[in-house]
Design a protein around this motif. Structure first.
Motif, PDB file in Angstrom:
ATOM      1  N   ALA A   3      43.774  38.560  31.264  1.00 43.86           N
ATOM      2  CA  ALA A   3      44.395  37.793  32.346  1.00 43.86           C
ATOM      3  C   ALA A   3      43.922  36.350  32.282  1.00 43.86           C
ATOM      4  O   ALA A   3      42.730  36.079  32.163  1.00 43.86           O
ATOM      5  CB  ALA A   3      44.042  38.402  33.691  1.00 43.86           C
ATOM      6  N   THR A   6      43.585  35.590  37.891  1.00 41.25           N
ATOM      7  CA  THR A   6      43.582  36.787  38.735  1.00 41.25           C
ATOM      8  C   THR A   6      43.391  36.380  40.189  1.00 41.25           C
ATOM      9  O   THR A   6      42.496  35.594  40.498  1.00 41.25           O
ATOM     10  CB  THR A   6      42.437  37.745  38.326  1.00 41.25           C
ATOM     11  N   GLU A   8      42.921  38.135  43.957  1.00 38.26           N
ATOM     12  CA  GLU A   8      42.621  39.420  44.594  1.00 38.26           C
ATOM     13  C   GLU A   8      42.534  39.261  46.111  1.00 38.26           C
ATOM     14  O   GLU A   8      41.696  38.515  46.623  1.00 38.26           O
ATOM     15  CB  GLU A   8      41.288  39.977  44.064  1.00 38.26           C
ATOM     16  N   GLU A  26      48.282  39.047  39.014  1.00 39.64           N
ATOM     17  CA  GLU A  26      47.612  38.873  37.729  1.00 39.64           C
ATOM     18  C   GLU A  26      48.573  38.176  36.774  1.00 39.64           C
ATOM     19  O   GLU A  26      49.716  38.605  36.604  1.00 39.64           O
ATOM     20  CB  GLU A  26      47.178  40.216  37.155  1.00 39.64           C
TER      21      GLU A  26
END
Length: 236
Positions: A3, A6, A8, A26
């Motif tokens: 990746a 990313t 989150e 991602e």
């Protein structure tokens, strides 16, 4: 596949009201990943969060494995991320070439700057012809070239592109998407934020759909086109 970026469980708020509500994305290295959504869905806020312009209140952002959540914008850019902002935003009283040079403001080597400019002129021969023209006197399509070229001048590994079709004629929209595809073929990872669904999916490897600050669908272009909710919203 590794990746490039990313995200989150990201929450980003303006005046304590969440615009992004726990989104996770991602962006694989070397691919074009798109983020689709209507006005007000939170697309530009996602870009502002990545760049540190509107720091998230919770969640995590990592670029090439390094956490960048809340880093100052100039530090994010120095790591290898560049942004083509919505609405082009050229410096109208500077020439095309002066605009391009501003994209390489963190580079001190004139040799590297010249080399990067030659690459931009290879992608956009029209800018080479008009490099001494004031950007404010150029057409919308030419200003889009200046804006993309300026982003490339920092030699980014990840390019964030916000609404590249906004305000352009259909001819320039098609040309712009072809150029984005060519940039990706040169090895630059692209995160493409757009409302123009058909053309975006045509050049993307994967995508996400954002609605009211939440990811409501994700997958390959084919999977998104076959998703009932996405199809109803965008394809009629």
């Amino acid at each position: 596949m590794t990746a490039s970026l990313t995200i989150e469980n990201l929450f980003t708020a303006y005046d304590k009201a969440d615009v992004l509500e726990g989104i996770s994305l991602e962006i694989p290295t070397g691919q074009v990943t798109c983020l689709l959504g209507s006005n007000g869905a939170g697309k530009t806020t996602t870009i502002r969060s990545i760049l540190g312009l509107t720091p998230p209140r919770d969640g995590r952002i990592a670029f090439e494995g390094r956490e960048i959540t809340g880093l100052a914008t100039h530090k994010v850019i120095s790591l290898g991320i560049a942004c083509i902002p919505e609405g082009r935003k050229v410096f109208p009283k500077l020439t095309a070439e002066e605009n391009l040079r501003l994209g390489a403001y963190q580079e001190s080597s004139e040799t590297k700057i010249r080399s990067r400019m030659d690459e931009v002129y290879e992608i956009f021969p029209r800018l080479a012809e008009r490099r001494l023209q004031l950007a404010g006197t150029m057409s919308g399509g030419e200003q889009a070239m200046v804006s993309i070229g300026r982003g490339l001048m920092s030699a980014p590994r990840l390019l964030l592109i916000d609404e590249p079709s906004l305000g352009l004629s259909p001819l320039y929209v098609k040309e712009n998407f072809n150029i984005i595809q060519r940039i990706n073929e040169r090895g630059i990872t692209v995160f493409l934020v757009e409302q123009n669904v058909r053309q975006t999916l045509a050049i993307s490897h994967q995508g996400y759909v954002l609605s009211k600050g939440r990811v409501v669908a994700s997958g390959t272009p084919t999977e998104l086109q076959q998703n009932d909710e996405v199809h109803a919203a965008y394809f009629g």
